[in-house]
Every structure is written in C-alpha cells, then in structure tokens.
Motif scaffolding. Structure first.
Motif, PDB file in Angstrom:
ATOM      1  N   THR A  99      -1.242   7.782 -27.078  1.00 25.56           N
ATOM      2  CA  THR A  99      -0.015   8.386 -26.548  1.00 25.56           C
ATOM      3  C   THR A  99      -0.023   8.484 -25.026  1.00 25.56           C
ATOM      4  OG1 THR A  99      -0.976  10.577 -26.961  1.00 25.56           O
ATOM      5  CG2 THR A  99       0.484   9.680 -28.656  1.00 25.56           C
ATOM      6  N   SER A 100      -1.002   7.881 -24.356  1.00 21.92           N
ATOM      7  CA  SER A 100      -1.079   7.936 -22.881  1.00 21.92           C
ATOM      8  C   SER A 100      -1.432   6.553 -22.334  1.00 21.92           C
ATOM      9  CB  SER A 100      -2.125   8.965 -22.436  1.00 21.92           C
ATOM     10  OG  SER A 100      -1.817  10.248 -22.920  1.00 21.92           O
ATOM     11  N   THR A 119       0.490   4.778 -20.183  1.00 19.09           N
ATOM     12  CA  THR A 119       1.220   4.461 -18.959  1.00 19.09           C
ATOM     13  C   THR A 119       0.302   3.807 -17.931  1.00 19.09           C
ATOM     14  OG1 THR A 119       2.662   6.357 -19.341  1.00 19.09           O
ATOM     15  CG2 THR A 119       2.658   5.411 -17.130  1.00 19.09           C
ATOM     16  N   THR A 134      -6.794   1.277 -27.719  1.00 17.68           N
ATOM     17  CA  THR A 134      -6.292   2.644 -27.854  1.00 17.68           C
ATOM     18  C   THR A 134      -6.713   3.232 -29.193  1.00 17.68           C
ATOM     19  OG1 THR A 134      -4.191   2.132 -28.949  1.00 17.68           O
ATOM     20  CG2 THR A 134      -4.255   1.894 -26.560  1.00 17.68           C
ATOM     21  N   THR A 140       6.744   2.990 -26.153  1.00 17.98           N
ATOM     22  CA  THR A 140       5.754   2.726 -25.099  1.00 17.98           C
ATOM     23  C   THR A 140       4.957   1.455 -25.358  1.00 17.98           C
ATOM     24  OG1 THR A 140       5.543   5.111 -24.696  1.00 17.98           O
ATOM     25  CG2 THR A 140       3.830   3.681 -23.783  1.00 17.98           C
ATOM     26  N   ARG A 186       3.656  -2.541 -23.120  1.00 18.87           N
ATOM     27  CA  ARG A 186       2.290  -2.640 -22.597  1.00 18.87           C
ATOM     28  C   ARG A 186       1.715  -4.044 -22.714  1.00 18.87           C
ATOM     29  NH1 ARG A 186       2.307   0.317 -18.991  1.00 18.87           N
ATOM     30  NH2 ARG A 186       4.547   0.236 -19.391  1.00 18.87           N
ATOM     31  N   GLU A 198      -8.838   9.564 -26.808  1.00 15.97           N
ATOM     32  CA  GLU A 198      -9.304   8.657 -25.763  1.00 15.97           C
ATOM     33  C   GLU A 198     -10.807   8.442 -25.850  1.00 15.97           C
ATOM     34  OE1 GLU A 198      -8.060   7.985 -21.240  1.00 15.97           O
ATOM     35  OE2 GLU A 198      -9.228   9.822 -21.528  1.00 15.97           O
ATOM     36  N   ARG A 207      -7.648   3.710 -23.548  1.00 16.85           N
ATOM     37  CA  ARG A 207      -6.659   4.771 -23.345  1.00 16.85           C
ATOM     38  C   ARG A 207      -6.394   5.484 -24.667  1.00 16.85           C
ATOM     39  NH1 ARG A 207      -7.652   3.297 -18.945  1.00 16.85           N
ATOM     40  NH2 ARG A 207      -6.244   2.952 -17.162  1.00 16.85           N
ATOM     41  N   SER A 208      -5.935   6.712 -24.553  1.00 18.00           N
ATOM     42  CA  SER A 208      -5.380   7.401 -25.710  1.00 18.00           C
ATOM     43  C   SER A 208      -4.074   6.712 -26.090  1.00 18.00           C
ATOM     44  CB  SER A 208      -5.115   8.874 -25.374  1.00 18.00           C
ATOM     45  OG  SER A 208      -4.286   9.468 -26.348  1.00 18.00           O
ATOM     46  N   ALA A 242       5.493   6.810 -29.382  1.00 18.45           N
ATOM     47  CA  ALA A 242       4.590   5.995 -28.570  1.00 18.45           C
ATOM     48  C   ALA A 242       4.589   4.549 -29.046  1.00 18.45           C
ATOM     49  CB  ALA A 242       3.174   6.572 -28.626  1.00 18.45           C
TER      50      ALA A 242
END
Length: 485
Positions: free
Chosen positions: A152-153, A155, A97, A189, A193, A101, A149-150, A185
């Motif tokens: 903050t994204s 998911t 990350t 988040t 992960r 992105e 992935r970015s 994040a």
C-alpha cells in the motif's frame, strides 16, 4: 571422456539458462546451506509460469498456492537473480511488495545475498552498484534495480516486473478496511507502477477471503493467467493455463506436494486451520464446500406454511448504493408453534435512503392486515437505518431498533446451532432462494452478507419466547405462493 572444470561450468550455465527450476535447485544450496531441499511438480509449475513471463508470453500472472510452497523464495528471490544472470537481463527492474514492508525487504535482502555469493559471481559476474546497495533497494551496473515496498506504499517506484506477494495477511483477511485498502492499492496504484506495456505484474498469494486481490481480479475480469494449485485435488476445479500446463493429478483428494506435506501433516493443518483456513489457505477457495459457519444442508424448506405464533419484519440497511456495497434487505419471518424460524418473504436491492423508506413502507403495508400481520419491524440502528426508524415511527409503525454491537461472525456462530438443528425453514419456491443459499454458504468470506444479518436478528428474536399475549397462534395460508408475491 572426462569433462574439464571449464566444461562443467559451461554445462551448469546452460542448464540454468534453460530452466529456472534447475537454477533454483542450485541456488537453494546458497540460500539454505543446511536445510534439505524438497522438490515437487508444483514448484516446477511455478517456475514454468515465471519463465513464460520472462519470455514475454505472459504479462499478467496470478498464482494461488498454499503457504510453504516456496512461492516467495522462487518469485521474489530466485527469479530476479535468474533474469539478471543466467538469462542475461541485468537491465530488468523489479519492485517486490508484500502486506508488510519487512517481508518485502527480507526477500530483497536474500536476492542480493544470492547475487553476491561466490557461486553466482563465478558463473554470472553481475557487477552490483556501490551507490545503490541496501536491504530495501539495490542495483547493478546495467541500471537493473531490485526494490522492496509495502503493497500500500508503492509511490515513487516503477518496474519491469512488479511482484505482489500476499497483499493481505491472514490476520486481516476479515477486515473490511484492510480489504478495501488492498483493493484501492491494486486498482489505482499498482497499474501505474509498471514501466511500459511490456512490463509484467505477478501476483502470488494464498486465498483468504472472497474479496481479496484474487477475488478482485476475478470479479473485474482482468486478463491474468491463473495458476491455481489447491492442496488437495478437486476434479471440478482442475486447473489448466494458457501455456499448456494442467494439474497432473487425477484422484480427488490427491495431495499437491506430498514430498513436503504428507497426509498426516495436511490433516493436522486442516484441523488447526479449521474450515475457513483450510478452504482459503489450503484449497485456494475461500468458500468452504457445503458452507463454513453455516452449512446449507442444515436448512429445511416449506411449501405449506406451518402454524405461526407471530411474524416480524427485519431490515438490514446499506450505507451506500455503489456496486461494491451491500444490499438493503427486507425479510418477513415467523415463529412456528413448534419454535421454528420460518422465512416467508424477502425484498433485496441497492437502495438509497429515500428508496429504502419507500420500499420498507410498502413491504409493511403489503403484509399488515393480511393473514401474516407482522407485529413490528426490527431495523438495524445505524446510518440510514436510524433515519428510517425515526420516519416510520412518526407514521405509526411499531419499530424495534436493533443495535449491532457485536461482530457478524460472533452472531453467525450464535445462530448456527439453531440452524443446524433444522429449525430454520426457507420457502422452497422463492426466486431468490439460490442467491440466499450461496451467500449463506460463503459466510463470512463472501462478497456480501446482507441477507445473513436480518436472519441472525430473526433467529435471536425467535429463540426468545415472547410474552403469551404476543404469541397468539393464527391460521396461515396452505400454499407457498406468498413468498413470491
């Protein structure tokens, strides 16, 4: 005895298996066939700590290094390929990350290109999956995956290795919204992960703000092994880590990577980046030594108050009383007969609106009718400040609403020359003085700036000479104890 080609290949395989650095030096020729590789001990340090992650000795790793240190290439491109090939771990799943992105995709693509190269496949014939072979995501026949992935994204993705490379850009380093989005994040988040308790998170970044992800890790006391390599050596910040590594430098100012960044180039970088960029991006310490916009050496101190023309109270309000929010601050300032700004008294806490009203009223009553006798109260005109203005006005307290229509950094630059000229006097024996100076030193990159805002308001007022009828000098106490009552 001359070694056969098979023997030479076996030797190369073994060297690469034992050392990520040796693998990286050979992989460079594939990734950068024209550019010359410049290697230094700092790159060895990065490799050694990534090897410790591979060996299971580290599961949480934070690395702070200056830009241009091959951090993205080593961590996001070469290390995954090393684990899949030389270390015989093709089942490993990587999530890479970055704040954008496209940067994460760039490293994923380069990792894929390295693994597909003739050199790599000859030595470590890792079979890539035909069904999963894109820039954003690719895999191998052993279920290993490299995803991009970015930050903050994230998911929908999980990994045995989650790599966080520069979670915020230098352009957004002073954006509270971007910093808060990164913090959420990271804390809410990112921990979900990872695949298991044995999975690793690796954060590699340059420092940009005290509230960046490195700052979050530090403030929360998270159990990350911290490798910190400033461009210039600072003996007081000499880094040692749990794997037995320590910064090899001994002389203050000694460069981290003279093979790549010589003295002349570093001086040019320091001049171009300025004090904030140098402190954060080069020195990995987002509060410049001695201060940034405001140098702490500029302040003067009083133990006996000078004669004053007038005094005013200045109020900075906070939107919430949560741990992450700024404080509310009440400050009593005076203008001396020689035009200096004199901080006399301060109260500071995290108050909700009703508590702020009680304390603002009490602070006014404490000084009204005394020798200080403030002529009015200046209040930040937003959120809880607006309600405070309305209530205190109804009670007969003279209020000056202060609009905050300019950003704090611009206001800080406006106030700096006045402070630098020795025109701001602080109470030498105030119990809150050390906190005030620490905040001034770190502005605008500190975790809080609440004491700076009312000071800027006071300086702006003090520099505008008031009408004669409002500037009547009066006697003041000859001792300093008012500042602590």
């Amino acid at each position: 005895m001359q070694l056969s080609e098979a023997d030479l290949t076996a030797v190369e395989r073994e060297l690469c298996r034992r050392s990520l650095a040796e693998f990286a030096k050979r992989a460079w020729k594939v990734l950068e066939p024209v550019a010359e590789l410049k290697w230094g001990w700092a790159l060895d340090a990065i490799c050694q700590h990534l090897e410790a992650v591979t060996d299971g000795r580290i599961t949480r790793l934070l690395m702070n290094v200056p830009p241009g240190s091959m951090k993205s290439l080593l961590t996001g491109v070469i290390w995954p390929a090393w684990e899949w090939g030389p270390r015989g771990m093709p089942e490993m799943r990587f999530v890479g990350t970055a704040h954008e992105e496209q940067l994460a995709i760039r490293d994923s693509r380069r990792c894929r290109d390295l693994i597909k190269s003739e050199w790599y496949q000859k030595l470590w014939p890792v079979e890539l999956s035909a069904d999963l072979d894109g820039k954003r995501e690719f895999g191998n026949a052993r279920k290993g995956v490299r995803q991009a992935r970015s930050f903050t994204s994230m998911t929908g993705v999980r990994g045995d290795r989650v790599i966080l490379d520069d979670p915020i850009s230098a352009d957004n380093a002073n954006s509270d919204a971007k910093l808060e989005a990164a913090r959420i994040a990271f804390t809410e988040t990112l921990p979900t992960r990872v695949n298991s308790e044995k999975s690793a998170i690796v954060v590699i970044m340059q420092r940009l703000n005290e509230k960046d992800i490195s700052g979050v890790i530090k403030d929360m006391g998270l159990p990350y092994v911290h490798l910190c390599i400033p461009m210039r050596f600072e003996p007081a910040r000499k880094c040692t880590t749990s794997i037995g590594w320590e910064d090899p430098r001994t002389v203050e100012g000694e460069l981290m990577f003279p093979e790549r960044f010589g003295e002349e180039q570093v001086q040019e970088l320091e001049k171009t980046l300025g004090s904030y960029g140098t402190a954060g991006q080069l020195q990995q310490n987002p509060s410049p030594r001695g201060g940034g916009i405001i140098q702490t050496a500029w302040f003067k101190y009083w133990t006996v108050l000078p004669q004053l023309e007038f005094t005013e109270i200045f109020v900075d309000t906070a939107q919430k009383d949560g741990q992450e929010n700024d404080y509310c601050v009440l400050q009593l300032w005076g203008r001396s007969t020689t035009g200096q700004g004199v901080l006399i008294d301060q109260r500071r806490s995290k108050w909700q609106a009703p508590e702020l009203l009680v304390n603002a009223r009490a602070f006014w009553q404490k000084h009204k009718g005394t020798v200080f006798n403030p002529r009015r109260m200046g209040v930040e005109d937003k959120v809880s400040g607006t309600g405070l203005i309305q209530t205190l006005r109804r009670e007969g307290i003279p209020i000056l609403p202060i609009p905050r229509d300019r950003d704090k950094i611009s206001r800080g630059h406006d106030a700096a020359p006045f402070i630098e000229s020795g025109n701001v006097l602080l109470p030498a024996d105030a119990e809150w003085l050390s906190d005030f100076l620490a905040e001034a030193e770190k502005f605008p990159n500190g975790a809080h700036d609440d004491q700076m805002d009312p000071m800027f308001d006071a300086i702006e007022t003090i520099q505008r000479r008031p009408p004669v009828q409002q500037a009547q000098a009066r006697p003041v106490p000859t001792v300093s104890h008012w500042a602590r009552r």
